[in-house]
Design a protein around this motif. Sequence first.
Motif, PDB file in Angstrom:
ATOM      1  N   GLY A 109       0.779  -1.227   0.000  1.00 46.10           N
ATOM      2  CA  GLY A 109       0.000   0.000   0.000  1.00 46.10           C
ATOM      3  C   GLY A 109       0.808   1.273   0.000  1.00 46.10           C
ATOM      4  N   TYR A 116       0.873  -1.812  -6.048  1.00 44.04           N
ATOM      5  CA  TYR A 116      -0.176  -0.913  -5.575  1.00 44.04           C
ATOM      6  C   TYR A 116      -0.516   0.126  -6.634  1.00 44.04           C
ATOM      7  CZ  TYR A 116      -3.076   1.308  -2.008  1.00 44.04           C
ATOM      8  OH  TYR A 116      -4.136   1.796  -1.294  1.00 44.04           O
ATOM      9  N   HIS A 190      -6.644  -4.998  -1.635  1.00 41.44           N
ATOM     10  CA  HIS A 190      -5.870  -3.792  -1.307  1.00 41.44           C
ATOM     11  C   HIS A 190      -6.586  -2.498  -1.685  1.00 41.44           C
ATOM     12  CE1 HIS A 190      -2.132  -5.845  -0.145  1.00 41.44           C
ATOM     13  NE2 HIS A 190      -2.337  -6.667  -1.157  1.00 41.44           N
TER      14      HIS A 190
END
Length: 247
Positions: A109, A116, A190
């Motif tokens: 993250g 990400y 995510h």
Amino acid sequence: MASDLIHNDHQRGLRLAGLIGSAWLFTLLAGLRLPSEQLHPLLVTGLVLLRSFLHTGLFIVAHDAMHGSLIPGHGALNRIIGQVCLWAYAGLNFRQCQKHHIQHHQTPGSKSDPDYRNAENPSPLAWYARFLSHYLNTKQLARMASCMGLLLFIMPANQDQPLLTLVLIYVLPLIISSWQLFVVGTLLPHRNNGHEIDGLHQPISLNLHPTLSFAACYHFGYHREHHSYPAVPWHQLPEVRTVVAQS
């Protein structure tokens, strides 16, 4: 700790890896011989989806090899099997994929997380493009093109539409598989950057029955459990989830 309660059954993992690899190779060779233009569309669709699922399986086996959980304590064997799976998957380099994946686990993250999304453009398409950009390069594309050339070379001479067959048996399953891995293993777990513990990004797990979880992406949707216990192989993630829920 869940990792202490669940023993890594690597023999089971190797059997499953062998089953996935054998089924992938069998459906590949059989598919190259099928007159796809003469088959019923539902049969062709079923074959494409089966090939896509097995193609994803190759990456999942390689993923366990990246974590050393395919054959614990045997780094060289993990690398060899993982590399063969990734070459067959899309001409990918094992060491490069392993480096990116370990970075993903270390900094999930964050800006340095190769998997990400881009903060400037968080759309799923832009995220997917960024996701692929860390794995695609000139050498990889050359290897994949060579693989497709080899498939065309070994295709039976009586195959009326070799390019269509190649698309149905290899190219389309690869595209579907990449989306399967991205959506189930990256986008959905995510997507919520507000889910943090002690200021650190924490993936979530998809609330799926184990059967559906397996069909979705070899339990890759149990992503919180995977990040918490990365040494646990894919086929034991449901057990980890149960143990964690009961603790």
